[in-house]
Design a protein around this motif. Structure first.
Motif, mmCIF file in Angstrom:
data_model
loop_
_atom_site.group_PDB
_atom_site.id
_atom_site.type_symbol
_atom_site.label_atom_id
_atom_site.label_comp_id
_atom_site.label_asym_id
_atom_site.label_seq_id
_atom_site.Cartn_x
_atom_site.Cartn_y
_atom_site.Cartn_z
ATOM 1 N N VAL A 23 0.850 -1.191 0.000
ATOM 2 C CA VAL A 23 0.000 0.000 0.000
ATOM 3 C C VAL A 23 0.896 1.256 0.000
ATOM 4 N N ARG A 71 5.657 3.474 1.465
ATOM 5 C CA ARG A 71 5.142 2.173 1.012
ATOM 6 C C ARG A 71 5.272 1.169 2.137
ATOM 7 N N PHE A 126 -4.733 8.181 -2.920
ATOM 8 C CA PHE A 126 -4.045 7.304 -1.975
ATOM 9 C C PHE A 126 -4.937 7.137 -0.743
ATOM 10 N N PRO A 127 -4.803 6.024 0.022
ATOM 11 C CA PRO A 127 -3.892 4.902 -0.168
ATOM 12 C C PRO A 127 -4.190 4.126 -1.449
ATOM 13 N N HIS A 128 -3.140 3.514 -1.982
ATOM 14 C CA HIS A 128 -3.260 2.867 -3.290
ATOM 15 C C HIS A 128 -2.359 1.635 -3.365
ATOM 16 N N GLU A 169 1.001 5.243 0.674
ATOM 17 C CA GLU A 169 0.302 6.319 1.390
ATOM 18 C C GLU A 169 0.960 7.650 1.063
#
Ligand code: NDP
Length: 333
Positions: free
Chosen positions: A11, A22, A64-66, A13
């Motif tokens: 993820v 990350r 994000f989060p992504h 952020e």
């Protein structure tokens, strides 16, 4: 399947303007975006664009989060449209996967079923991700050169960024199809790797642009697969032979293109754009069939290294600095 099923995902952020972190987290299926196709991801891969998404490049990802990952290969868990049955093996590349839609660097993806294609006979899920978007783009580039009339008998074909994902697979496909392939690389130490893939000649990157200040250069290339853009692409067009063609898919060097019209109007050179993201489904299926069939790279197992989510960080930094040789597969389960 229980909506609360949990899985591991990388993820990204947004911490502050231009600051991104990350980490690997547990996510649940109910957090995934809506879509009629749920896929359990076995493998994903690392492309240049994934590294841009993972480091917050606004041209790729803004929300994000992504979870990045523009490629995914796995098994269908459920499909609302009826296009696939549970257990079917599918490949997903392009569209919005891994851009604003959570991508293949997690154990599950949920997407529109129109984004998936059936895994063709002749490829395993792992092999399909050794190819991934890079391999797809390389094959689409060669297909378009062929459609533009470029034939092995016409002369040498240049591949730029040759040790990278798109470049290395393009070298392998073109050599197998009978072309004399000249590779331009910034990594002189990888000449043996390129020759093993089928390159007939390995030249330093800078050689492509020698004399490029002139409006046109000496004719050399029957065709070019370019991933670099900028001065490299301009020089490639200026040194393409009468009636030849140049494909343009990337911008690792530059997104700019300073050109003049002479190669087009005096030599009939074609400049062909390559887009793997929204490539129509019929062309998509044709490219995967070719990659699973007579264009299947002989050296596919040697072209890719496998990493886990935990080991991705080092590779993200490497690809951003042009430091990857071949492809990186990400193993999810
Ligand atoms: P990689 O990083 O794997 O390969 C790129 C290669 O280009 C590098 O390995 C290096 O090869 C060379 N390179 C790196 N930096 C420079 C530089 N500053 N100047 C000249 N050459 C450089 O990336 P991919 O192969 O995955 O992608 C290549 C490009 O294609 C990217 O821009 C990507 O976004 C684009 N792309 C576009 C697609 C589309 O649909 N249009 C789909 C897939 C990719 P070497 O050291 O051998 O020179």
């Amino acid at each position: 399947m229980d909506k609360g099923t949990r899985f591991k995902a990388l993820v990204v952020e947004k911490m502050a303007e231009r600051e991104f972190a990350r980490e690997i987290r547990e996510r649940s299926i109910e957090e995934l975006p809506p879509g009629d196709l749920l896929v359990r991801v076995h493998y994903s891969s690392l492309n240049y664009k994934d590294a841009l998404s993972a480091t917050g490049h606004p041209g790729v990802t803004r929300q994000f989060p992504h979870t990045p990952g523009i490629d995914a290969a796995g098994e269908v868990v459920s499909c609302g449209s009826g296009a696939f049955a549970p257990g079917d093996k599918v490949i997903v590349t392009g569209y919005d996967l891994g851009m604003e839609t959570d991508g293949g660097w997690g154990g599950y993806i949920r997407i529109p079923s129109a984004w998936a294609v059936r895994l063709p006979a002749g490829l395993t899920l792992r092999e399909s991700m050794a190819l991934g978007t890079a391999g797809f783009t390389a094959a689409l580039s060669v297909l378009k050169l062929e459609r533009a009339g470029v034939k092995p008998a016409h002369g040498e074909v240049l591949v730029t960024g040759a040790t990278g994902g798109v470049g290395s697979i393009a070298v392998s496909i073109l050599a197998a199809a009978g072309y004399r392939v000249v590779t331009a690389t910034g990594k002189g130490a990888e000449a043996t790797f390129l020759r093993d893939l089928g390159a007939a000649e390995v030249i330093p990157r800078a050689q492509v642009t020698e004399g490029a200040e002139r409006p046109m250069m000496k004719e050399r290339w029957a065709g070019v697969v370019d991933v670099v853009g900028g001065e490299t692409l301009a020089a490639a067009v200026k040194s393409t032979r009468y009636g030849g063609a140049v494909t343009c898919c990337g911008l690792v060097g530059s997104a700019d293109l300073a050109m003049n019209v002479y190669p087009f109007i005096l030599r009939g050179v074609s400049l062909i754009g390559i887009d793997s993201v929204n490539c129509p489904v019929d062309a998509r299926l044709q490219v995967w069939e070719k990659l699973a069939g007579d264009w299947r790279p002989e050296h596919l197992p040697d072209l890719a290294k496998e990493v886990s989510l935990e080991n991705l960080e080092e590779k993200i930094q490497a690809i951003l600095h042009g430091g990857i040789r071949g492809r990186v597969i990400v193993k999810l389960s």
